[in-house]
Motif scaffolding. Structure first.
Motif, PDB file in Angstrom:
ATOM      1  N   TRP A  28       0.760  -1.200  -0.018  1.00 38.64           N
ATOM      2  CA  TRP A  28      -0.059  -0.053  -0.082  1.00 38.64           C
ATOM      3  C   TRP A  28       0.890   1.272  -0.018  1.00 38.64           C
ATOM      4  CZ3 TRP A  28      -5.010  -1.159  -1.144  1.00 38.64           C
ATOM      5  CH2 TRP A  28      -5.351  -2.424  -0.583  1.00 38.64           C
ATOM      6  N   GLU A  29       0.750   2.295  -0.679  1.00 43.84           N
ATOM      7  CA  GLU A  29       1.166   3.368  -0.854  1.00 43.84           C
ATOM      8  C   GLU A  29       0.530   4.603  -0.268  1.00 43.84           C
ATOM      9  OE1 GLU A  29       2.055   3.919  -5.143  1.00 43.84           O
ATOM     10  OE2 GLU A  29       3.100   2.118  -5.119  1.00 43.84           O
ATOM     11  N   GLN A  30      -0.634   4.738  -0.296  1.00 46.40           N
ATOM     12  CA  GLN A  30      -1.440   5.797   0.014  1.00 46.40           C
ATOM     13  C   GLN A  30      -2.799   5.489   0.881  1.00 46.40           C
ATOM     14  OE1 GLN A  30      -2.384   8.640  -2.824  1.00 46.40           O
ATOM     15  NE2 GLN A  30      -2.330  10.344  -1.627  1.00 46.40           N
ATOM     16  N   ILE A  31      -3.219   6.152   1.715  1.00 48.20           N
ATOM     17  CA  ILE A  31      -4.592   5.971   2.302  1.00 48.20           C
ATOM     18  C   ILE A  31      -5.397   7.264   2.200  1.00 48.20           C
ATOM     19  CG2 ILE A  31      -3.882   6.419   4.701  1.00 48.20           C
ATOM     20  CD1 ILE A  31      -5.871   4.340   5.445  1.00 48.20           C
ATOM     21  N   ALA A  32      -6.564   7.268   1.969  1.00 47.92           N
ATOM     22  CA  ALA A  32      -7.378   8.570   1.936  1.00 47.92           C
ATOM     23  C   ALA A  32      -8.653   8.466   2.562  1.00 47.92           C
ATOM     24  CB  ALA A  32      -7.547   8.929   0.523  1.00 47.92           C
ATOM     25  N   ILE A  33      -9.435   9.701   3.140  1.00 49.82           N
ATOM     26  CA  ILE A  33     -10.561   9.664   3.493  1.00 49.82           C
ATOM     27  C   ILE A  33     -11.460  10.560   2.517  1.00 49.82           C
ATOM     28  CG2 ILE A  33     -11.989  10.736   5.354  1.00 49.82           C
ATOM     29  CD1 ILE A  33      -9.520  10.146   7.073  1.00 49.82           C
ATOM     30  N   ALA A  44     -15.267   4.154  -3.172  1.00 54.39           N
ATOM     31  CA  ALA A  44     -15.079   5.583  -3.196  1.00 54.39           C
ATOM     32  C   ALA A  44     -15.433   6.233  -4.417  1.00 54.39           C
ATOM     33  CB  ALA A  44     -13.661   5.946  -3.023  1.00 54.39           C
ATOM     34  N   CYS A  45     -16.556   7.126  -4.351  1.00 48.03           N
ATOM     35  CA  CYS A  45     -16.975   8.068  -5.485  1.00 48.03           C
ATOM     36  C   CYS A  45     -16.994   9.174  -5.133  1.00 48.03           C
ATOM     37  CB  CYS A  45     -18.535   7.763  -5.511  1.00 48.03           C
ATOM     38  SG  CYS A  45     -19.004   5.932  -5.707  1.00 48.03           S
ATOM     39  N   GLY A  46     -16.658   9.878  -3.844  1.00 49.63           N
ATOM     40  CA  GLY A  46     -16.639  11.317  -3.674  1.00 49.63           C
ATOM     41  C   GLY A  46     -14.954  11.748  -3.724  1.00 49.63           C
ATOM     42  N   ASP A  47     -15.067  12.979  -3.216  1.00 48.46           N
ATOM     43  CA  ASP A  47     -13.705  13.657  -3.193  1.00 48.46           C
ATOM     44  C   ASP A  47     -12.874  13.447  -2.176  1.00 48.46           C
ATOM     45  OD1 ASP A  47     -14.373  15.175  -5.706  1.00 48.46           O
ATOM     46  OD2 ASP A  47     -15.200  16.949  -4.809  1.00 48.46           O
ATOM     47  N   ALA A  48     -11.698  13.272  -2.348  1.00 49.82           N
ATOM     48  CA  ALA A  48     -10.748  12.982  -1.143  1.00 49.82           C
ATOM     49  C   ALA A  48     -10.552  14.302  -0.459  1.00 49.82           C
ATOM     50  CB  ALA A  48      -9.275  12.576  -1.685  1.00 49.82           C
ATOM     51  N   MET A  49     -10.769  13.919   1.039  1.00 46.38           N
ATOM     52  CA  MET A  49     -10.626  15.268   1.860  1.00 46.38           C
ATOM     53  C   MET A  49      -9.546  15.370   2.560  1.00 46.38           C
ATOM     54  SD  MET A  49     -13.856  16.716   1.709  1.00 46.38           S
ATOM     55  CE  MET A  49     -13.230  16.665  -0.256  1.00 46.38           C
ATOM     56  N   LEU A  50      -8.789  14.009   2.792  1.00 51.12           N
ATOM     57  CA  LEU A  50      -7.605  13.771   3.413  1.00 51.12           C
ATOM     58  C   LEU A  50      -6.863  12.637   3.030  1.00 51.12           C
ATOM     59  CD1 LEU A  50      -5.649  14.816   6.083  1.00 51.12           C
ATOM     60  CD2 LEU A  50      -6.941  13.067   7.194  1.00 51.12           C
ATOM     61  N   SER A  51      -5.287  12.833   2.763  1.00 55.53           N
ATOM     62  CA  SER A  51      -4.756  11.486   2.436  1.00 55.53           C
ATOM     63  C   SER A  51      -3.294  11.554   2.710  1.00 55.53           C
ATOM     64  CB  SER A  51      -4.763  11.346   0.770  1.00 55.53           C
ATOM     65  OG  SER A  51      -4.026  12.360   0.237  1.00 55.53           O
ATOM     66  N   SER A  52      -2.650  10.527   2.876  1.00 53.94           N
ATOM     67  CA  SER A  52      -1.380  10.425   3.359  1.00 53.94           C
ATOM     68  C   SER A  52      -0.607   9.448   2.755  1.00 53.94           C
ATOM     69  CB  SER A  52      -1.480  10.363   4.967  1.00 53.94           C
ATOM     70  OG  SER A  52      -0.128  10.176   5.387  1.00 53.94           O
ATOM     71  N   ALA A  53       0.729   9.374   2.549  1.00 50.93           N
ATOM     72  CA  ALA A  53       1.460   8.394   2.355  1.00 50.93           C
ATOM     73  C   ALA A  53       1.610   7.419   3.625  1.00 50.93           C
ATOM     74  CB  ALA A  53       2.691   8.608   1.731  1.00 50.93           C
ATOM     75  N   LEU A  54       1.846   6.104   3.202  1.00 49.53           N
ATOM     76  CA  LEU A  54       1.957   4.999   4.179  1.00 49.53           C
ATOM     77  C   LEU A  54       3.318   4.790   4.341  1.00 49.53           C
ATOM     78  CD1 LEU A  54      -1.154   2.706   3.295  1.00 49.53           C
ATOM     79  CD2 LEU A  54      -0.947   4.456   5.543  1.00 49.53           C
TER      80      LEU A  54
END
Length: 54
Positions: A28-33, A44-54
């Motif tokens: 895994w490279e990234q996680i998003a909310i 996931a259909c909506g816009d990413a509000m927060l994301s971070s590299a793992l």
């Protein structure tokens, strides 16, 4: 894009969360909310509000 699922059931205020088990043997490279437009979204259909590299 239409997303369909019964995995997410919001409270009367439209709030809630979905959790997913992540496969340990995957790289895994990234996680998003994301903010989802549909209460019944499975993917996931909506816009990413927060994301971070793992």
């Amino acid at each position: 894009m239409a997303c369909q699922s019964t995995s997410f059931v919001p409270n009367p205020n439209g709030e809630g969360a979905v959790t997913f088990m992540m496969e340990a043997d995957k790289a895994w490279e990234q996680i998003a909310i994301s903010l989802e437009p549909y209460a019944a979204s499975e993917a996931a259909c909506g816009d990413a509000m927060l994301s971070s590299a793992l």
